[in-house]
Design a protein around this motif. Structure first.
Motif, PDB file in Angstrom:
ATOM      1  N   ARG A   1      11.041 -14.305  -0.238  1.00  0.00           N
ATOM      2  CA  ARG A   1      10.637 -14.229   1.175  1.00  0.00           C
ATOM      3  C   ARG A   1      10.828 -12.820   1.713  1.00  0.00           C
ATOM      4  O   ARG A   1      10.016 -12.308   2.469  1.00  0.00           O
ATOM      5  CB  ARG A   1      11.480 -15.174   2.050  1.00  0.00           C
ATOM      6  CG  ARG A   1      11.107 -16.630   1.970  1.00  0.00           C
ATOM      7  CD  ARG A   1      11.799 -17.432   3.084  1.00  0.00           C
ATOM      8  NE  ARG A   1      11.135 -17.204   4.352  1.00  0.00           N
ATOM      9  CZ  ARG A   1      10.026 -17.821   4.722  1.00  0.00           C
ATOM     10  NH1 ARG A   1       9.472 -18.716   3.940  1.00  0.00           N
ATOM     11  NH2 ARG A   1       9.463 -17.549   5.875  1.00  0.00           N
TER      12      ARG A   1
ATOM     13  N   TRP B   1      10.821 -10.027   0.032  1.00  0.00           N
ATOM     14  CA  TRP B   1       9.844  -9.117  -0.564  1.00  0.00           C
ATOM     15  C   TRP B   1       8.471  -9.294   0.093  1.00  0.00           C
ATOM     16  O   TRP B   1       7.788  -8.320   0.418  1.00  0.00           O
ATOM     17  CB  TRP B   1       9.785  -9.349  -2.080  1.00  0.00           C
ATOM     18  CG  TRP B   1       8.768  -8.501  -2.746  1.00  0.00           C
ATOM     19  CD1 TRP B   1       8.904  -7.179  -3.109  1.00  0.00           C
ATOM     20  CD2 TRP B   1       7.443  -8.877  -3.094  1.00  0.00           C
ATOM     21  NE1 TRP B   1       7.738  -6.743  -3.667  1.00  0.00           N
ATOM     22  CE2 TRP B   1       6.834  -7.751  -3.665  1.00  0.00           C
ATOM     23  CE3 TRP B   1       6.718 -10.066  -2.979  1.00  0.00           C
ATOM     24  CZ2 TRP B   1       5.519  -7.778  -4.138  1.00  0.00           C
ATOM     25  CZ3 TRP B   1       5.423 -10.101  -3.433  1.00  0.00           C
ATOM     26  CH2 TRP B   1       4.832  -8.959  -3.999  1.00  0.00           C
ATOM     27  N   LEU B   2       8.094 -10.559   0.323  1.00  0.00           N
ATOM     28  CA  LEU B   2       6.777 -10.820   0.918  1.00  0.00           C
ATOM     29  C   LEU B   2       6.731 -10.300   2.362  1.00  0.00           C
ATOM     30  O   LEU B   2       5.711  -9.725   2.788  1.00  0.00           O
ATOM     31  CB  LEU B   2       6.483 -12.322   0.870  1.00  0.00           C
ATOM     32  CG  LEU B   2       5.023 -12.736   0.773  1.00  0.00           C
ATOM     33  CD1 LEU B   2       4.332 -12.100  -0.418  1.00  0.00           C
ATOM     34  CD2 LEU B   2       4.904 -14.262   0.668  1.00  0.00           C
ATOM     35  N   ALA B   3       7.807 -10.479   3.104  1.00  0.00           N
ATOM     36  CA  ALA B   3       7.879  -9.946   4.472  1.00  0.00           C
ATOM     37  C   ALA B   3       7.770  -8.422   4.442  1.00  0.00           C
ATOM     38  O   ALA B   3       7.088  -7.820   5.277  1.00  0.00           O
ATOM     39  CB  ALA B   3       9.180 -10.383   5.145  1.00  0.00           C
TER      40      ALA B   3
ATOM     41  N   VAL C   1       6.238  -6.571   2.132  1.00  0.00           N
ATOM     42  CA  VAL C   1       4.857  -6.227   1.781  1.00  0.00           C
ATOM     43  C   VAL C   1       3.936  -6.366   2.998  1.00  0.00           C
ATOM     44  O   VAL C   1       3.098  -5.507   3.276  1.00  0.00           O
ATOM     45  CB  VAL C   1       4.375  -7.128   0.615  1.00  0.00           C
ATOM     46  CG1 VAL C   1       2.869  -7.084   0.464  1.00  0.00           C
ATOM     47  CG2 VAL C   1       5.063  -6.707  -0.685  1.00  0.00           C
ATOM     48  N   LEU C   2       4.136  -7.458   3.741  1.00  0.00           N
ATOM     49  CA  LEU C   2       3.270  -7.727   4.889  1.00  0.00           C
ATOM     50  C   LEU C   2       3.529  -6.759   6.046  1.00  0.00           C
ATOM     51  O   LEU C   2       2.611  -6.402   6.783  1.00  0.00           O
ATOM     52  CB  LEU C   2       3.484  -9.174   5.347  1.00  0.00           C
ATOM     53  CG  LEU C   2       2.451  -9.773   6.294  1.00  0.00           C
ATOM     54  CD1 LEU C   2       1.066  -9.783   5.662  1.00  0.00           C
ATOM     55  CD2 LEU C   2       2.840 -11.196   6.670  1.00  0.00           C
TER      56      LEU C   2
ATOM     57  N   ALA D   1       2.642  -2.117   6.264  1.00  0.00           N
ATOM     58  CA  ALA D   1       1.458  -1.412   6.772  1.00  0.00           C
ATOM     59  C   ALA D   1       1.749  -0.651   8.064  1.00  0.00           C
ATOM     60  O   ALA D   1       1.374   0.502   8.214  1.00  0.00           O
ATOM     61  CB  ALA D   1       0.307  -2.389   6.991  1.00  0.00           C
TER      62      ALA D   1
ATOM     63  N   ARG E   1       7.196   1.200   4.410  1.00  0.00           N
ATOM     64  CA  ARG E   1       6.197   1.668   3.447  1.00  0.00           C
ATOM     65  C   ARG E   1       6.836   2.604   2.426  1.00  0.00           C
ATOM     66  O   ARG E   1       6.585   2.515   1.212  1.00  0.00           O
ATOM     67  CB  ARG E   1       5.074   2.388   4.214  1.00  0.00           C
ATOM     68  CG  ARG E   1       3.893   2.880   3.429  1.00  0.00           C
ATOM     69  CD  ARG E   1       2.975   1.764   2.982  1.00  0.00           C
ATOM     70  NE  ARG E   1       3.216   1.405   1.603  1.00  0.00           N
ATOM     71  CZ  ARG E   1       2.860   0.254   1.059  1.00  0.00           C
ATOM     72  NH1 ARG E   1       2.249  -0.672   1.742  1.00  0.00           N
ATOM     73  NH2 ARG E   1       3.123  -0.008  -0.193  1.00  0.00           N
TER      74      ARG E   1
ATOM     75  N   LEU F   1       9.107   0.680  -0.002  1.00  0.00           N
ATOM     76  CA  LEU F   1       8.297  -0.145  -0.912  1.00  0.00           C
ATOM     77  C   LEU F   1       7.594   0.732  -1.955  1.00  0.00           C
ATOM     78  O   LEU F   1       7.561   0.389  -3.146  1.00  0.00           O
ATOM     79  CB  LEU F   1       7.287  -0.970  -0.111  1.00  0.00           C
ATOM     80  CG  LEU F   1       6.454  -1.991  -0.879  1.00  0.00           C
ATOM     81  CD1 LEU F   1       7.329  -2.996  -1.624  1.00  0.00           C
ATOM     82  CD2 LEU F   1       5.506  -2.742   0.065  1.00  0.00           C
TER      83      LEU F   1
ATOM     84  N   ASP G   1       3.015 -10.876  -8.750  1.00  0.00           N
ATOM     85  CA  ASP G   1       2.678 -11.061  -7.330  1.00  0.00           C
ATOM     86  C   ASP G   1       2.121 -12.460  -7.082  1.00  0.00           C
ATOM     87  O   ASP G   1       2.476 -13.128  -6.105  1.00  0.00           O
ATOM     88  CB  ASP G   1       1.620 -10.033  -6.882  1.00  0.00           C
ATOM     89  CG  ASP G   1       2.207  -8.643  -6.657  1.00  0.00           C
ATOM     90  OD1 ASP G   1       3.431  -8.467  -6.805  1.00  0.00           O
ATOM     91  OD2 ASP G   1       1.431  -7.731  -6.327  1.00  0.00           O
TER      92      ASP G   1
ATOM     93  N   VAL H   1       3.686 -15.431  -4.555  1.00  0.00           N
ATOM     94  CA  VAL H   1       2.937 -15.988  -3.423  1.00  0.00           C
ATOM     95  C   VAL H   1       2.648 -17.475  -3.612  1.00  0.00           C
ATOM     96  O   VAL H   1       2.702 -18.256  -2.658  1.00  0.00           O
ATOM     97  CB  VAL H   1       1.617 -15.223  -3.219  1.00  0.00           C
ATOM     98  CG1 VAL H   1       0.789 -15.882  -2.119  1.00  0.00           C
ATOM     99  CG2 VAL H   1       1.910 -13.795  -2.843  1.00  0.00           C
TER     100      VAL H   1
ATOM    101  N   PHE I   1       4.989 -19.978  -1.972  1.00  0.00           N
ATOM    102  CA  PHE I   1       4.876 -20.177  -0.532  1.00  0.00           C
ATOM    103  C   PHE I   1       3.564 -20.879  -0.195  1.00  0.00           C
ATOM    104  O   PHE I   1       3.502 -21.721   0.696  1.00  0.00           O
ATOM    105  CB  PHE I   1       4.963 -18.839   0.197  1.00  0.00           C
ATOM    106  CG  PHE I   1       6.287 -18.170  -0.020  1.00  0.00           C
ATOM    107  CD1 PHE I   1       7.406 -18.634   0.641  1.00  0.00           C
ATOM    108  CD2 PHE I   1       6.414 -17.139  -0.924  1.00  0.00           C
ATOM    109  CE1 PHE I   1       8.642 -18.057   0.417  1.00  0.00           C
ATOM    110  CE2 PHE I   1       7.644 -16.556  -1.151  1.00  0.00           C
ATOM    111  CZ  PHE I   1       8.765 -17.011  -0.479  1.00  0.00           C
TER     112      PHE I   1
END
Lengths: 187, 187
Positions: free
Chosen positions: A102, A104-106, A108-109, A112, A118, A121, A156, A160, A163
């Motif tokens: 979770r 890591w995904l947060a 990545v999202l 930006a 950034r 990461l 990846d 994903v 989730f």
């Protein structure tokens, strides 16, 4: 305990709180106030340890990603060639907790819109890509760059999918897919 | 314009605003107030069209996912077998905008804590899984269930990789990987 250790423990607790809040509710929710509440201290205690929210984010994210790197390195220790590569990929897709996925995904999202995230990461990905390409090279891959892309996509995708489906796919299902991807690699 | 069309257009604008806010800032940021601000209306105008935040989320997410389904169906129209499957997978990994990928990733990440989102995502995934398995079956796959997992992992991985890397991988790089995954399928 000695003051120096006490300070290190307090800082670690603060950085753990950042990671937990980001994993639970996203990076927008990481504020000095929310971190203070999570560690049961006043905001002035938190700001005694970190100068700003940016510094807090940067340090906490780096510490978390560094500990993931250490785990990956430990998984491959004393192995070489295909066995080392397989150990790192299995570590990535079979061992992490839902919380670390979770987080890591947060990351990545949210990367930006936030240069601090950034940057951290990118630093992690640069290490990951080099490590996977090097392991593929040592394992005898004919095209380490392309096959590193395939391995990264697979990792990846597995993260994903857990989730997406509401719960992680079973280890058996993930292993079966890992075997299918493995069969495509040129060694 | 006639009142009925006017109402439909207003509702569509409200639902578009939900999708845009979720893609930009996550589902936590989707409030009646934020939606009203985005469409340039008062909150009472928004609540005239939708009874609650839950209803607003449910309708907007379903409408967005239904339009993705329609696009996928259009991509495969007049094709069959491997060509139909390839068209759907290429649609998924080559054509969507960054906004629709951000929306989908926010949905996946937020579904865990929000039953409304979980329900809509499950509904979409059930359709996707059946569609991909059916296309694999028609294309002559020897193990449609396993290969549908592989195709879904590949699509999920491609979507995430764009955010992970800071920008989408080039179409050439994605196509090369699609070819590699394609070569593993049993037809």
């Amino acid at each position: 305990m000695p003051r120096q250790i006490d300070q290190a423990a307090r800082l670690a607790a603060i950085e753990d709180a950042v990671v937990s809040i980001a994993a639970d509710a996203g990076f927008e929710a990481v504020t000095i106030r929310a971190v203070a509440k999570r560690v049961g201290a006043s905001t002035s205690v938190v700001t005694h340890y970190v100068g700003s929210r940016e510094e807090l984010l940067c340090n906490a994210v780096r510490r978390e990603l560094d500990s993931r790197r250490a785990e990956a390195d430990a998984a491959a220790r004393a192995l070489d060639g295909q066995a080392a590569l397989r150990a790192v990929v299995e570590w990535a897709v079979l061992s992490p907790t839902e919380r670390s996925h979770r987080f890591w995904l947060a990351l990545v999202l949210n990367a930006a819109g936030q240069p601090t995230l950034r940057g951290e990461l990118n630093r992690f990905n640069q290490w990951w890509n080099q490590r996977i390409e090097q392991l593929l090279h040592e394992a005898g891959s004919a095209d380490p760059a392309k096959e590193a892309d395939l391995v990264s996509l697979f990792v990846d995708g597995i993260v994903v999918s857990g989730f997406d489906a509401g719960q992680p796919w079973t280890p058996e299902r993930r292993t079966k897919l890992l075997d299918a991807v493995w069969a495509t690699l040129s060694f």
